[in-house]
Motif scaffolding. Structure first.
Motif, PDB file in Angstrom:
ATOM      1  N   ASP A 160       0.822  -1.208   0.000  1.00 49.69           N
ATOM      2  CA  ASP A 160       0.000   0.000   0.000  1.00 49.69           C
ATOM      3  C   ASP A 160       0.858   1.260   0.000  1.00 49.69           C
ATOM      4  O   ASP A 160       0.440   2.300  -0.520  1.00 49.69           O
ATOM      5  CB  ASP A 160      -0.930   0.010   1.214  1.00 49.69           C
ATOM      6  CG  ASP A 160      -1.979  -1.095   1.154  1.00 49.69           C
ATOM      7  OD1 ASP A 160      -2.389  -1.451   0.033  1.00 49.69           O
ATOM      8  OD2 ASP A 160      -2.373  -1.614   2.221  1.00 49.69           O
ATOM      9  N   LYS A 163       2.686   0.996  -3.819  1.00 50.00           N
ATOM     10  CA  LYS A 163       1.740   0.961  -4.940  1.00 50.00           C
ATOM     11  C   LYS A 163       2.473   0.621  -6.248  1.00 50.00           C
ATOM     12  O   LYS A 163       2.488   1.410  -7.203  1.00 50.00           O
ATOM     13  CB  LYS A 163       0.986   2.286  -5.076  1.00 50.00           C
ATOM     14  CG  LYS A 163       0.087   2.622  -3.884  1.00 50.00           C
ATOM     15  CD  LYS A 163      -0.669   3.908  -4.117  1.00 50.00           C
ATOM     16  CE  LYS A 163      -1.683   4.165  -3.006  1.00 50.00           C
ATOM     17  NZ  LYS A 163      -1.032   4.364  -1.686  1.00 50.00           N
ATOM     18  N   ARG A 277      -3.972 -10.143  -2.607  1.00 49.41           N
ATOM     19  CA  ARG A 277      -3.439  -8.911  -1.989  1.00 49.41           C
ATOM     20  C   ARG A 277      -2.913  -7.959  -3.039  1.00 49.41           C
ATOM     21  O   ARG A 277      -3.033  -6.737  -2.896  1.00 49.41           O
ATOM     22  CB  ARG A 277      -2.313  -9.289  -1.007  1.00 49.41           C
ATOM     23  CG  ARG A 277      -1.811  -8.097  -0.179  1.00 49.41           C
ATOM     24  CD  ARG A 277      -2.871  -7.631   0.793  1.00 49.41           C
ATOM     25  NE  ARG A 277      -2.364  -6.564   1.655  1.00 49.41           N
ATOM     26  CZ  ARG A 277      -2.549  -5.266   1.428  1.00 49.41           C
ATOM     27  NH1 ARG A 277      -3.208  -4.867   0.354  1.00 49.41           N
ATOM     28  NH2 ARG A 277      -2.078  -4.370   2.272  1.00 49.41           N
ATOM     29  N   GLU A 366      -6.205   0.277  -6.748  1.00 46.50           N
ATOM     30  CA  GLU A 366      -5.490   0.107  -5.489  1.00 46.50           C
ATOM     31  C   GLU A 366      -5.522  -1.366  -5.108  1.00 46.50           C
ATOM     32  O   GLU A 366      -6.549  -2.033  -5.269  1.00 46.50           O
ATOM     33  CB  GLU A 366      -6.157   0.942  -4.384  1.00 46.50           C
ATOM     34  CG  GLU A 366      -6.116   2.439  -4.635  1.00 46.50           C
ATOM     35  CD  GLU A 366      -4.698   2.965  -4.632  1.00 46.50           C
ATOM     36  OE1 GLU A 366      -3.858   2.416  -3.891  1.00 46.50           O
ATOM     37  OE2 GLU A 366      -4.424   3.924  -5.362  1.00 46.50           O
ATOM     38  N   HIS A 369      -6.875  -4.015   0.682  1.00 46.29           N
ATOM     39  CA  HIS A 369      -6.221  -3.906   1.988  1.00 46.29           C
ATOM     40  C   HIS A 369      -6.039  -5.291   2.602  1.00 46.29           C
ATOM     41  O   HIS A 369      -6.688  -6.255   2.222  1.00 46.29           O
ATOM     42  CB  HIS A 369      -7.046  -3.008   2.929  1.00 46.29           C
ATOM     43  CG  HIS A 369      -6.997  -1.579   2.519  1.00 46.29           C
ATOM     44  ND1 HIS A 369      -5.865  -0.821   2.595  1.00 46.29           N
ATOM     45  CD2 HIS A 369      -7.959  -0.769   2.001  1.00 46.29           C
ATOM     46  CE1 HIS A 369      -6.120   0.404   2.169  1.00 46.29           C
ATOM     47  NE2 HIS A 369      -7.375   0.460   1.789  1.00 46.29           N
ATOM     48  N   SER A 370      -5.123  -5.374   3.558  1.00 47.01           N
ATOM     49  CA  SER A 370      -4.817  -6.645   4.202  1.00 47.01           C
ATOM     50  C   SER A 370      -6.069  -7.288   4.766  1.00 47.01           C
ATOM     51  O   SER A 370      -6.935  -6.618   5.313  1.00 47.01           O
ATOM     52  CB  SER A 370      -3.794  -6.424   5.319  1.00 47.01           C
ATOM     53  OG  SER A 370      -3.609  -7.588   6.054  1.00 47.01           O
TER      54      SER A 370
END
Length: 376
Positions: A160, A163, A277, A366, A369-370
Motif C-alpha cells: 500500500d 503501490k 493482496r 489500489e 487492503h490486508s
C-alpha cells in the motif's frame, strides 16, 4: 563416607568443567566480536546479531533483513575469481528503495537470499539491472531462508505504501521445504534452526522446526553467541557430508511424495493470497534454481493464480554449463555476472510485454487492503 564424598566431588567436577569451558567460550567470543566488529559485549542475540548479520530475529516474521546494515567484503566466484563488494540495506531492510511518489514504473521485488543478494554490490543485483535498463523505480526486499508466508507478509506490509506497477516474485526450490514444518524438520539442507511463521489450517503458527532440540536452539538463537556458533557449524558439517535428506526423497518420488504434495497445497494457498493482496497489479514470478520437480510445481501454481512465470534458474545453469562463471563460491547463488544475466532476461521480457511495461496499459486499481491473516 569418604568414598561417597569423593564420588560426589567427581560428579560435581564433571558438571562444573563443561560449564566453565562454555562460559569461557562465551566470554572469549563476545570479547573477540567487541574488538573485531564493535559488537556490544552484552548484546545477547546469538542468531542474526544486527552488527554482524544481514538478518535479525523478529517476533512476527521469524527474522527480517537487518536495518541500516552495511558490509564491505571480498568474495569468490565458483571458479575462484575474487572481487570486492559493498552491500547495504536501508532503514527498512530493503536492498533498494525507490521514490514512492515517482511517476516512473515502480517494481517491487520480493524473495529470499537470491533477492537479498549478499554476493552482489549495491547496483549489481538483478533488480538493479531493471532500474538501469527500464529507468524504473525499484524496491527490493529479500531475506535469506524466507518461505512464501514470510514473503507474503512483506508484500502485505509495503504494497500500500509503494503501490507498485509490477510485483517481481522470487521462487526457490526450498520454499516447499520452508512452507511445511514436517519437511523442514526432516531437512538437513534447508533448516536454519530458527523459529518462523507457518500457514497451518488457515492460521499463522510460529514453530521452531528443531524437534527435541527446540529449547536448545531457541536459547542459542536468542541468548548465547557461543552455542549458536557451535550449532550453526554443526549444521553446516551435517549438510556438507549428508548423503541424503528429505529433498532426496522428494526428487526420487516426485509428486508421489505425500509431504511434497502437502507443501504444494500450502504454497498454492499462499500464492492465492499473494494474488488477492496484489489485486490488479501484474505479478511476474521466477524460479531461481530451475530444479525438478519444484519448478514444475511453481509453474502450475503460477498458472492457477494468473501469475506469469519465468525459469531464470535454468538460464543461469545453462550459462554455467557453457563455461560462464556466473555462480558464487557456494555453487548455488548467483555472482554479479549471474545477476546481470537474470536482470537482462527480465528487462527484455518486460519490454516485449506491453501490458507489463506500458504504464498507461496497467489497471491502476489500489491493491486490496490486508485481510488480517490470523495468527496463533
Amino acid at each position: 563416607m569418604a568414598r561417597r564424598a569423593q564420588t560426589i566431588g567427581i560428579g560435581v567436577g564433571i558438571l562444573v568443567i563443561p560449564v566453565m569451558l562454555f562460559c569461557a567460550g562465551e566470554v572469549w567470543l563476545r570479547m573477540y566480536q567487541r574488538v573485531k566488529a564493535g559488537v556490544p559485549f552484552f548484546e545477547k542475540s546469538g542468531a542474526g546479531m544486527s552488527h554482524l548479520s544481514p538478518i535479525t530475529l523478529d517476533d512476527e516474521l521469524g527474522w527480517r533483513a537487518t536495518e541500516q546494515y552495511r558490509e564491505d567484503a571480498i568474495v569468490k566466484t565458483a571458479r575462484g575469481k575474487t572481487y570486492e563488494i559493498s552491500r547495504s540495506q536501508d532503514e527498512h531492510g530493503f536492498r533498494m528503495f525507490g521514490d514512492v511518489h515517482s511517476q516512473k514504473m515502480k517494481i517491487l521485488a520480493i524473495g529470499d537470499s537470491f533477492t537479498q543478494a549478499v554476493h552482489a554490490s549495491d547496483g549489481k543485483p538483478y533488480y538493479a539491472v531493471l532500474k538501469k535498463t527500464l529507468d524504473a523505480e525499484v524496491f527490493a526486499y529479500g531475506a535469506g531462508g524466507y518461505g512464501t508466508l514470510q514473503e507474503y507478509m512483506i508484500l502485505d506490509r509495503y504494497v500500500d505504501l509503494i503501490k507498485p506497477d509490477l510485483v517481481l516474485w522470487e521462487y526457490c526450490s526450498n520454499d516447499f521445504i520452508n512452507n511445511e514444518p514436517a519437511l523442514e524438520r526432516a531437512s538437513r539442507f534447508n533448516n536454519n534452526g530458527m523459529r518462523r511463521p507457518y500457514w497451518i489450517d488457515g492460521k499463522i503458527q510460529m514453530i521452531l522446526p528443531a524437534g527435541s532440540w527446540e529449547r536448545t536452539r531457541e536459547f542459542a538463537n536468542r541468548h548465547s553467541r557461543f552455542m549458536y556458533f557451535l550449532l550453526s557449524r554443526m549444521d553446516r558439517l551435517r549438510a556438507r557430508f549428508a548423503s541424503d535428506s528429505v529433498e532426496t526423497d522428494i526428487e526420487r518420488q516426485l509428486f508421489d511424495h505425500p509431504g511434497f504434495r502437502h507443501a504444494i497445497q500450502i504454497t498454492d494457498e499462499l500464492m492465492g493470497r499473494v494474488r488477492a493482496r496484489a489485486g490488479a497489479i501484474p505479478i511476474l514470478a521466477f524460479s531461481c534454481d530451475g530444479r525438478s520437480p519444484y519448478t514444475e510445481a511453481f509453474q502450475s501454481i503460477s498458472t492457477h493464480h494468473d501469475i506469469r512465470f519465468l525459469n531464470a534458474g535454468t538460464m543461469v545453469r545453462e550459462a554455467k554449463d557453457r563455461g560462464e562463471d556466473v555462480l558464487d563460491e557456494d555453487q548455488g547463488h548467483w555472482n554479479e555476472d549471474g545477476h546481470r544475466l537474470v536482470g537482462e532476461l527480465f528487462a527484455g521480457y518486460i519490454k516485449a510485454t506491453p501490458m507489463l511495461f506500458a504504464r498507461h496499459s496497467i489497471a491502476r486499481h489500489e491493491p486490496p487492503h490486508s485481510d488480517s491473516m490470523t495468527s496463533e
